[in-house]
Scaffold this motif. Structure first.
Motif, PDB file in Angstrom:
ATOM      1  N   VAL A 147       0.836  -1.200   0.000  1.00  0.00           N
ATOM      2  CA  VAL A 147       0.000   0.000   0.000  1.00  0.00           C
ATOM      3  C   VAL A 147       0.869   1.249   0.000  1.00  0.00           C
ATOM      4  O   VAL A 147       0.617   2.196  -0.760  1.00  0.00           O
ATOM      5  CB  VAL A 147      -0.976  -0.011   1.207  1.00  0.00           C
ATOM      6  CG1 VAL A 147      -1.714   1.310   1.324  1.00  0.00           C
ATOM      7  CG2 VAL A 147      -1.947  -1.172   1.110  1.00  0.00           C
ATOM      8  N   ALA A 148       1.899   1.250   0.819  1.00  0.00           N
ATOM      9  CA  ALA A 148       2.813   2.403   0.874  1.00  0.00           C
ATOM     10  C   ALA A 148       3.507   2.607  -0.469  1.00  0.00           C
ATOM     11  O   ALA A 148       3.647   3.743  -0.939  1.00  0.00           O
ATOM     12  CB  ALA A 148       3.836   2.212   1.989  1.00  0.00           C
ATOM     13  N   ARG A 149       3.933   1.526  -1.092  1.00  0.00           N
ATOM     14  CA  ARG A 149       4.598   1.617  -2.395  1.00  0.00           C
ATOM     15  C   ARG A 149       3.615   2.114  -3.467  1.00  0.00           C
ATOM     16  O   ARG A 149       3.969   2.959  -4.295  1.00  0.00           O
ATOM     17  CB  ARG A 149       5.175   0.256  -2.787  1.00  0.00           C
ATOM     18  CG  ARG A 149       6.202   0.369  -3.899  1.00  0.00           C
ATOM     19  CD  ARG A 149       6.911  -0.942  -4.189  1.00  0.00           C
ATOM     20  NE  ARG A 149       7.494  -1.515  -2.975  1.00  0.00           N
ATOM     21  CZ  ARG A 149       7.487  -2.818  -2.701  1.00  0.00           C
ATOM     22  NH1 ARG A 149       6.980  -3.678  -3.545  1.00  0.00           N
ATOM     23  NH2 ARG A 149       8.035  -3.263  -1.596  1.00  0.00           N
ATOM     24  N   ALA A 150       2.378   1.604  -3.437  1.00  0.00           N
ATOM     25  CA  ALA A 150       1.359   2.049  -4.403  1.00  0.00           C
ATOM     26  C   ALA A 150       1.064   3.530  -4.218  1.00  0.00           C
ATOM     27  O   ALA A 150       0.943   4.277  -5.196  1.00  0.00           O
ATOM     28  CB  ALA A 150       0.086   1.225  -4.249  1.00  0.00           C
ATOM     29  N   TRP A 151       0.960   3.980  -2.958  1.00  0.00           N
ATOM     30  CA  TRP A 151       0.705   5.392  -2.680  1.00  0.00           C
ATOM     31  C   TRP A 151       1.866   6.258  -3.175  1.00  0.00           C
ATOM     32  O   TRP A 151       1.645   7.315  -3.770  1.00  0.00           O
ATOM     33  CB  TRP A 151       0.451   5.610  -1.191  1.00  0.00           C
ATOM     34  CG  TRP A 151       0.177   7.039  -0.844  1.00  0.00           C
ATOM     35  CD1 TRP A 151       0.998   7.886  -0.164  1.00  0.00           C
ATOM     36  CD2 TRP A 151      -0.978   7.802  -1.191  1.00  0.00           C
ATOM     37  NE1 TRP A 151       0.412   9.131  -0.050  1.00  0.00           N
ATOM     38  CE2 TRP A 151      -0.803   9.108  -0.679  1.00  0.00           C
ATOM     39  CE3 TRP A 151      -2.152   7.511  -1.890  1.00  0.00           C
ATOM     40  CZ2 TRP A 151      -1.753  10.109  -0.841  1.00  0.00           C
ATOM     41  CZ3 TRP A 151      -3.099   8.512  -2.044  1.00  0.00           C
ATOM     42  CH2 TRP A 151      -2.898   9.789  -1.527  1.00  0.00           C
ATOM     43  N   ALA A 152       3.092   5.824  -2.952  1.00  0.00           N
ATOM     44  CA  ALA A 152       4.258   6.579  -3.420  1.00  0.00           C
ATOM     45  C   ALA A 152       4.277   6.665  -4.941  1.00  0.00           C
ATOM     46  O   ALA A 152       4.579   7.718  -5.516  1.00  0.00           O
ATOM     47  CB  ALA A 152       5.549   5.937  -2.888  1.00  0.00           C
ATOM     48  N   THR A 153       3.938   5.568  -5.601  1.00  0.00           N
ATOM     49  CA  THR A 153       3.878   5.566  -7.069  1.00  0.00           C
ATOM     50  C   THR A 153       2.796   6.525  -7.548  1.00  0.00           C
ATOM     51  O   THR A 153       3.009   7.295  -8.496  1.00  0.00           O
ATOM     52  CB  THR A 153       3.606   4.137  -7.599  1.00  0.00           C
ATOM     53  OG1 THR A 153       4.666   3.285  -7.145  1.00  0.00           O
ATOM     54  CG2 THR A 153       3.524   4.105  -9.114  1.00  0.00           C
ATOM     55  N   TYR A 154       1.639   6.475  -6.913  1.00  0.00           N
ATOM     56  CA  TYR A 154       0.542   7.374  -7.265  1.00  0.00           C
ATOM     57  C   TYR A 154       0.972   8.833  -7.095  1.00  0.00           C
ATOM     58  O   TYR A 154       0.708   9.666  -7.973  1.00  0.00           O
ATOM     59  CB  TYR A 154      -0.682   7.061  -6.397  1.00  0.00           C
ATOM     60  CG  TYR A 154      -1.840   7.993  -6.610  1.00  0.00           C
ATOM     61  CD1 TYR A 154      -2.596   7.942  -7.778  1.00  0.00           C
ATOM     62  CD2 TYR A 154      -2.176   8.934  -5.644  1.00  0.00           C
ATOM     63  CE1 TYR A 154      -3.663   8.799  -7.971  1.00  0.00           C
ATOM     64  CE2 TYR A 154      -3.248   9.802  -5.829  1.00  0.00           C
ATOM     65  CZ  TYR A 154      -3.981   9.724  -6.996  1.00  0.00           C
ATOM     66  OH  TYR A 154      -5.035  10.577  -7.185  1.00  0.00           O
ATOM     67  N   GLN A 155       1.647   9.146  -5.996  1.00  0.00           N
ATOM     68  CA  GLN A 155       2.133  10.505  -5.746  1.00  0.00           C
ATOM     69  C   GLN A 155       3.084  10.960  -6.858  1.00  0.00           C
ATOM     70  O   GLN A 155       3.002  12.097  -7.325  1.00  0.00           O
ATOM     71  CB  GLN A 155       2.856  10.579  -4.390  1.00  0.00           C
ATOM     72  CG  GLN A 155       1.979  10.349  -3.205  1.00  0.00           C
ATOM     73  CD  GLN A 155       1.017  11.503  -2.982  1.00  0.00           C
ATOM     74  OE1 GLN A 155       1.220  12.611  -3.451  1.00  0.00           O
ATOM     75  NE2 GLN A 155      -0.050  11.234  -2.267  1.00  0.00           N
ATOM     76  N   GLN A 156       3.967  10.064  -7.250  1.00  0.00           N
ATOM     77  CA  GLN A 156       4.926  10.392  -8.313  1.00  0.00           C
ATOM     78  C   GLN A 156       4.207  10.615  -9.639  1.00  0.00           C
ATOM     79  O   GLN A 156       4.524  11.549 -10.372  1.00  0.00           O
ATOM     80  CB  GLN A 156       5.976   9.278  -8.439  1.00  0.00           C
ATOM     81  CG  GLN A 156       7.060   9.579  -9.443  1.00  0.00           C
ATOM     82  CD  GLN A 156       7.843  10.846  -9.108  1.00  0.00           C
ATOM     83  OE1 GLN A 156       8.137  11.130  -7.957  1.00  0.00           O
ATOM     84  NE2 GLN A 156       8.184  11.620 -10.118  1.00  0.00           N
ATOM     85  N   LEU A 157       3.227   9.774  -9.935  1.00  0.00           N
ATOM     86  CA  LEU A 157       2.461   9.933 -11.175  1.00  0.00           C
ATOM     87  C   LEU A 157       1.654  11.227 -11.191  1.00  0.00           C
ATOM     88  O   LEU A 157       1.477  11.841 -12.246  1.00  0.00           O
ATOM     89  CB  LEU A 157       1.549   8.725 -11.400  1.00  0.00           C
ATOM     90  CG  LEU A 157       2.261   7.431 -11.793  1.00  0.00           C
ATOM     91  CD1 LEU A 157       1.292   6.257 -11.772  1.00  0.00           C
ATOM     92  CD2 LEU A 157       2.925   7.566 -13.163  1.00  0.00           C
ATOM     93  N   LEU A 158       1.160  11.642 -10.033  1.00  0.00           N
ATOM     94  CA  LEU A 158       0.453  12.929  -9.959  1.00  0.00           C
ATOM     95  C   LEU A 158       1.368  14.089 -10.324  1.00  0.00           C
ATOM     96  O   LEU A 158       0.909  15.089 -10.882  1.00  0.00           O
ATOM     97  CB  LEU A 158      -0.121  13.145  -8.556  1.00  0.00           C
ATOM     98  CG  LEU A 158      -1.433  12.455  -8.241  1.00  0.00           C
ATOM     99  CD1 LEU A 158      -1.789  12.641  -6.772  1.00  0.00           C
ATOM    100  CD2 LEU A 158      -2.561  12.943  -9.133  1.00  0.00           C
ATOM    101  N   ILE A 159       2.646  13.952 -10.015  1.00  0.00           N
ATOM    102  CA  ILE A 159       3.616  15.004 -10.336  1.00  0.00           C
ATOM    103  C   ILE A 159       4.017  14.929 -11.806  1.00  0.00           C
ATOM    104  O   ILE A 159       4.038  15.937 -12.509  1.00  0.00           O
ATOM    105  CB  ILE A 159       4.859  14.893  -9.430  1.00  0.00           C
ATOM    106  CG1 ILE A 159       4.466  15.210  -7.986  1.00  0.00           C
ATOM    107  CG2 ILE A 159       5.981  15.818  -9.908  1.00  0.00           C
ATOM    108  CD1 ILE A 159       5.510  14.813  -6.961  1.00  0.00           C
ATOM    109  N   THR A 160       4.323  13.723 -12.289  1.00  0.00           N
ATOM    110  CA  THR A 160       4.840  13.585 -13.656  1.00  0.00           C
ATOM    111  C   THR A 160       3.740  13.543 -14.715  1.00  0.00           C
ATOM    112  O   THR A 160       3.964  13.992 -15.839  1.00  0.00           O
ATOM    113  CB  THR A 160       5.707  12.318 -13.780  1.00  0.00           C
ATOM    114  OG1 THR A 160       4.934  11.175 -13.418  1.00  0.00           O
ATOM    115  CG2 THR A 160       6.944  12.421 -12.895  1.00  0.00           C
ATOM    116  N   HIS A 161       2.571  13.013 -14.382  1.00  0.00           N
ATOM    117  CA  HIS A 161       1.471  12.880 -15.352  1.00  0.00           C
ATOM    118  C   HIS A 161       0.122  13.175 -14.676  1.00  0.00           C
ATOM    119  O   HIS A 161      -0.724  12.290 -14.558  1.00  0.00           O
ATOM    120  CB  HIS A 161       1.432  11.469 -15.943  1.00  0.00           C
ATOM    121  CG  HIS A 161       2.696  11.032 -16.587  1.00  0.00           C
ATOM    122  ND1 HIS A 161       3.133  11.540 -17.783  1.00  0.00           N
ATOM    123  CD2 HIS A 161       3.630  10.136 -16.191  1.00  0.00           C
ATOM    124  CE1 HIS A 161       4.286  10.978 -18.109  1.00  0.00           C
ATOM    125  NE2 HIS A 161       4.615  10.132 -17.153  1.00  0.00           N
TER     126      HIS A 161
END
Length: 191
Positions: free
Chosen positions: A4-18
């Motif tokens: 869950v933490a990894r998925a949330w971090a990925t989501y956060q990164q995607l919000l910034i990049t895309h």
């Protein structure tokens, strides 16, 4: 928990990049999830789940996602800041201008994708629009006040769609339940 933490971090990164793609796809997934909730827990379809309907609702979400993001960016330009008064003003604009139009848009898009004719869409709106708008006003003013006051702009569409899983379930139910059969009196009044 790490997943869950990894998925949330990925989501956060995607919000910034895309941000556009991430919020659009996220909205599509969550509108589809609302339909799954409706079919499984309200309509209790079980194995008779209508996957085509769920996919159609997901497409509705893909259409709505960019509209929501554009609206939130517009609200931030019209009413800058995140103070409580700014959040309240944004909510008032959202609920007085955007919500009535968006409900109509939702019904129109959903029915169009289901292959309904314009007269069917008009009948749906006449039958269900007022109820949907009243229900909207029971849920969204508080949620949007919190959203506009405390949630950063990049998370607003996501926050709304998490709250909206239940709203989407309601709208899916409102859109997909059969319209009442015309009575003899209503048939005579049409003629």
């Amino acid at each position: 928990m790490r997943i869950v933490a990894r998925a949330w971090a990925t989501y956060q990164q995607l919000l910034i990049t895309h941000p556009w793609k991430t919020q659009t796809i996220g909205t599509g997934v969550l509108v589809a999830a609302g339909d799954v909730v409706t079919q499984q827990f309200v309509e209790r379809k079980g194995l008779k789940h209508d996957f085509f309907r769920t996919a159609r609702m997901g497409v509705v979400g893909l259409i709505i996602g960019p509209v929501l993001r554009t609206w939130y960016l517009t609200l931030d330009r019209i009413v800058p800041g995140a103070a409580k008064t700014a959040g309240f003003k944004k909510m008032l604009l959202d609920q007085s201008l955007f919500a009535p139009v968006m409900i109509c848009f939702f019904f129109g898009i959903t029915e169009t994708l289901a292959g309904k004719r314009l007269c069917d869409i008009k009948e749906m709106l006449q039958e269900r629009y007022a109820d949907a708008l009243i229900t909207n006003y029971k849920i969204w003013p508080l949620a949007q006040t919190l959203n506009f006051t405390f949630v950063p702009i990049q998370h607003r569409v996501g926050f709304v769609q998490i709250v909206a899983i239940f709203w989407n379930a309601y709208m899916s139910w409102m859109t997909n339940k059969p319209l009442p059969e015309p009575t003899l009196n209503s048939v005579n009044s049409i003629q």
